[in-house]
Design an enzyme around this catalytic site. Structure first.
Site, PDB file in Angstrom:
ATOM      1  N   GLU A 374       0.761  -1.325   0.046  1.00  0.00           N
ATOM      2  CA  GLU A 374      -0.204   0.174   0.063  1.00  0.00           C
ATOM      3  C   GLU A 374       0.822   1.070  -0.141  1.00  0.00           C
ATOM      4  OE1 GLU A 374      -3.970   0.273   1.990  1.00  0.00           O
ATOM      5  OE2 GLU A 374      -3.966  -1.897   2.218  1.00  0.00           O
TER       6      GLU A 374
HETATM    7  C1  LIG Z   1       2.870  -9.160   1.455  1.00  0.00           C
HETATM    8  C2  LIG Z   1       2.391  -8.266   0.437  1.00  0.00           C
HETATM    9  C3  LIG Z   1       1.132  -8.070   0.006  1.00  0.00           C
HETATM   10  C4  LIG Z   1       0.686  -7.594  -1.127  1.00  0.00           C
HETATM   11  N1  LIG Z   1      -0.687  -7.590  -1.233  1.00  0.00           N
HETATM   12  C5  LIG Z   1      -1.157  -6.632  -2.326  1.00  0.00           C
HETATM   13  C6  LIG Z   1      -2.682  -6.903  -2.962  1.00  0.00           C
HETATM   14  O1  LIG Z   1      -3.264  -7.457  -2.047  1.00  0.00           O
HETATM   15  N2  LIG Z   1      -3.047  -6.213  -3.921  1.00  0.00           N
HETATM   16  C7  LIG Z   1      -2.024  -5.675  -4.681  1.00  0.00           C
HETATM   17  O2  LIG Z   1      -2.579  -4.960  -5.738  1.00  0.00           O
HETATM   18  N3  LIG Z   1      -0.950  -5.593  -4.308  1.00  0.00           N
HETATM   19  C8  LIG Z   1      -0.327  -5.921  -3.187  1.00  0.00           C
HETATM   20  N4  LIG Z   1       0.820  -6.273  -2.823  1.00  0.00           N
HETATM   21  C9  LIG Z   1       1.746  -5.210  -3.737  1.00  0.00           C
HETATM   22  C10 LIG Z   1       2.425  -3.947  -3.033  1.00  0.00           C
HETATM   23  O3  LIG Z   1       1.326  -2.909  -3.162  1.00  0.00           O
HETATM   24  C11 LIG Z   1       3.614  -3.598  -3.800  1.00  0.00           C
HETATM   25  O4  LIG Z   1       4.667  -4.448  -3.645  1.00  0.00           O
HETATM   26  C12 LIG Z   1       4.012  -2.124  -3.714  1.00  0.00           C
HETATM   27  O5  LIG Z   1       3.092  -1.143  -4.213  1.00  0.00           O
HETATM   28  C13 LIG Z   1       5.606  -1.779  -4.176  1.00  0.00           C
HETATM   29  O6  LIG Z   1       5.676  -2.505  -5.643  1.00  0.00           O
HETATM   30  P1  LIG Z   1       6.863  -3.491  -6.212  1.00  0.00           P
HETATM   31  O7  LIG Z   1       6.942  -4.241  -5.166  1.00  0.00           O
HETATM   32  O8  LIG Z   1       6.483  -3.484  -7.528  1.00  0.00           O
HETATM   33  O9  LIG Z   1       8.154  -2.368  -5.697  1.00  0.00           O
HETATM   34  P2  LIG Z   1       8.778  -1.312  -6.931  1.00  0.00           P
HETATM   35  O10 LIG Z   1       7.579  -0.351  -7.391  1.00  0.00           O
HETATM   36  O11 LIG Z   1       9.773  -1.840  -7.999  1.00  0.00           O
HETATM   37  O12 LIG Z   1       9.809  -0.479  -5.772  1.00  0.00           O
HETATM   38  C14 LIG Z   1      10.963  -1.115  -5.476  1.00  0.00           C
HETATM   39  C15 LIG Z   1      11.473   0.153  -4.343  1.00  0.00           C
HETATM   40  O13 LIG Z   1      11.875   1.286  -5.160  1.00  0.00           O
HETATM   41  C16 LIG Z   1      11.250   2.050  -4.401  1.00  0.00           C
HETATM   42  N5  LIG Z   1      10.663   3.196  -5.464  1.00  0.00           N
HETATM   43  C17 LIG Z   1       9.891   3.160  -6.276  1.00  0.00           C
HETATM   44  N6  LIG Z   1       9.652   4.344  -6.979  1.00  0.00           N
HETATM   45  C18 LIG Z   1      10.251   5.276  -6.552  1.00  0.00           C
HETATM   46  C19 LIG Z   1      10.524   6.661  -6.403  1.00  0.00           C
HETATM   47  N7  LIG Z   1       9.841   7.213  -7.566  1.00  0.00           N
HETATM   48  N8  LIG Z   1      11.397   7.311  -5.470  1.00  0.00           N
HETATM   49  C20 LIG Z   1      12.017   6.535  -4.661  1.00  0.00           C
HETATM   50  N9  LIG Z   1      12.084   5.073  -4.519  1.00  0.00           N
HETATM   51  C21 LIG Z   1      11.065   4.534  -5.317  1.00  0.00           C
HETATM   52  C22 LIG Z   1      10.034   1.796  -3.510  1.00  0.00           C
HETATM   53  O14 LIG Z   1       9.720   2.486  -2.722  1.00  0.00           O
HETATM   54  C23 LIG Z   1      10.889   0.256  -3.326  1.00  0.00           C
HETATM   55  O15 LIG Z   1      11.280   0.356  -2.199  1.00  0.00           O
HETATM   56  C24 LIG Z   1       1.571  -6.727  -1.865  1.00  0.00           C
HETATM   57  C25 LIG Z   1       2.655  -6.788  -1.512  1.00  0.00           C
HETATM   58  C26 LIG Z   1       3.360  -7.480  -0.609  1.00  0.00           C
HETATM   59  C27 LIG Z   1       4.781  -7.464  -0.236  1.00  0.00           C
END
Ligand SMILES: Cc1cc2nc3c(=O)[nH]c(=O)nc-3n(C[C@H](O)[C@H](O)[C@H](O)COP(=O)(O)OP(=O)(O)OC[C@H]3O[C@@H](n4cnc5c(N)ncnc54)[C@H](O)[C@@H]3O)c2cc1C
Length: 391
Positions: A374
């Site tokens: 989130e």
């Molecule tokens: C246990 C768990 C439950 C989840 N449940 C759901 C669910 O029910 N439904 C759903 O839709 N999603 C769900 N998610 C997905 C979750 O919302 C995403 O993992 C989250 O939004 C981060 O996206 P990503 O994993 O692709 O990381 P990325 O977007 O690839 O980011 C990787 C890192 O880079 C950082 N980053 C990204 N952009 C920037 C920026 N512009 N500036 C600085 N730092 C940045 C991020 O903060 C992070 O630390 C879940 C995830 C987990 C781990």
């Protein structure tokens, strides 16, 4: 439990909460009874799917799922109460991350339908969410669209009587357990992307699930949508309203992630206090070492500050003064300070802290994902900075 560690609502700053304090005390009473009953008759967590179903049934039996659905459809309050959801998550997360997930997914997965679904869909689905008969999921994230949600590439293409969905969602909580998913997809051609939302029953032809294993018990996986037909009646909101709906969901649920982190930290601090009092080294309890007392004081102060931010943001939303930066600050402060409190608990437990099966070890695995989902901490910082820098 140490009074300092009880939820903010009970002992301190009742004024921080929206509405009538007596109502929150009553809710806390039913939560305490629920937890006692759960401790007497625990749900096994070794099978994640069975645990999700078991917890959902128990939460429904205690009437707690009513807080995830509006009153018009079998719920407890007219709109959803952020304060109630926060309070419930704080209590549940003290006991189990999987229990907290089972609760919140009912709201996260169904609230877009409550906000914008057709009357027939609301009438048939939402009472079943409140009674635990239908388990919900929220499908937004994709392999190439995590923090950057506008990059989603799942498509909704017009078909006679509805649309067909094509794409892959990942990290979807309750994947494989849910009876239905709120799915967000890109709809229509043109230079400006338009996002729409749909309710997709889990048994829809073309929907398949591949499970993912994460570090703490959590039913989660990939959901593949291969030509999944969604009838018009299952459209949630107008075409193009999907992003607004996803953000409306965040208004309620983002701050509640902070509340779940408070629950994990409550437990970590309580465990730390008990261990420091009982563990004797160098001829006296560790609790008498000033270095450890200072660490505990830092953790407790940060924890109460985080509680203030969480319940302030929840109250603001319940009073119609929601702001994205308040929720972002609350989520960031509570999840980050909980991580520090739990790391401190592990350290105070020494070798026992990293022993599989001990509470600090479980908390250490459970807190980690809350700093990511989130909106990861970095994304919350972007939200806060945007609010500060806007003209
Ligand atoms: C246990 C768990 C439950 C989840 N449940 C759901 C669910 O029910 N439904 C759903 O839709 N999603 C769900 N998610 C997905 C979750 O919302 C995403 O993992 C989250 O939004 C981060 O996206 P990503 O994993 O692709 O990381 P990325 O977007 O690839 O980011 C990787 C890192 O880079 C950082 N980053 C990204 N952009 C920037 C920026 N512009 N500036 C600085 N730092 C940045 C991020 O903060 C992070 O630390 C879940 C995830 C987990 C781990």
């Amino acid at each position: 439990m140490n009074m300092l560690l009880t939820p903010y609502v009970t002992e301190r700053g009742l004024g921080t909460l929206a509405g009538d304090p007596a109502r929150w005390r009553a809710l806390e009473g039913s939560l305490a009874a629920f937890i006692d009953e759960l401790k007497a008759r625990p749900v096994a967590e070794d099978d994640e799917d069975a645990a999700a179903r078991g917890y959902t049934a128990r939460l429904a039996g205690a009437g707690l799922l009513m807080w995830t659905v509006p009153a018009a459809h079998g719920g407890a309050t007219e709109g959803l109460s952020s304060t109630a959801i926060c309070l419930i998550r704080q209590w549940l997360a003290r006991e189990s991350g999987a229990l907290d997930t089972a609760f919140v997914m009912q709201g996260l997965g169904s609230y877009p339908v409550a906000l914008a679904g057709g009357e027939e869909l609301k009438r048939t689905l939402l009472p079943r969410v409140a009674s635990g008969a239908a388990i919900c999921a929220f499908a937004l994230t994709e392999p190439e669209a995590g923090s950057d949600v506008k990059n989603i590439s799942t498509t909704a293409t017009a078909a006679p009587g509805g649309v067909t969905l094509e794409g892959v969602k990942c990290f979807i909580s309750n994947a494989g357990v849910a009876d239905g998913y709120t799915v967000f997809a890109r709809e229509g051609e043109g230079p400006k992307p338009r996002f729409s939302a749909f309710w997709v029953p889990a048994d829809s032809p073309g929907l398949s699930v591949q499970r993912t294993k994460v570090i703490a018990p959590h039913p989660i996986g990939r959901v593949k949508l291969s030509g999944v037909f969604v009838p018009d009646e299952h459209r949630v909101g107008e075409p193009g309203a999907g992003l607004k709906l996803a953000l409306g969901n965040l208004d309620v649920f983002r701050v509640s992630v902070g509340a779940a982190a408070l629950g994990l930290a409550d437990r970590a601090i309580a465990e730390t206090v008990a261990r420091l009092k009982s563990r004797v080294q160098f001829g006296k309890p560790l609790a008498e070492q000033q270095g450890l007392q200072f660490a505990l004081a830092d953790v407790a102060t940060e924890h109460l500050a985080a509680q203030l931010l969480v319940y302030r943001a929840a109250a603001a939303r319940d009073e119609g003064r929601a702001s994205s930066d308040m929720a972002a600050m609350a989520k960031m402060a509570a999840t980050e300070s909980a991580q520090r409190a739990i790391d401190r608990a592990v350290q105070c437990f020494g070798g026992l802290g990293v022993t599989v099966g001990e509470v600090p070890e479980r908390l250490y695995r459970e807190i980690r994902a809350l700093r990511i989902y989130e909106g990861a901490t970095e994304v919350q910082k972007l939200v806060i900075a945007r609010a500060l820098l806007q003209d």
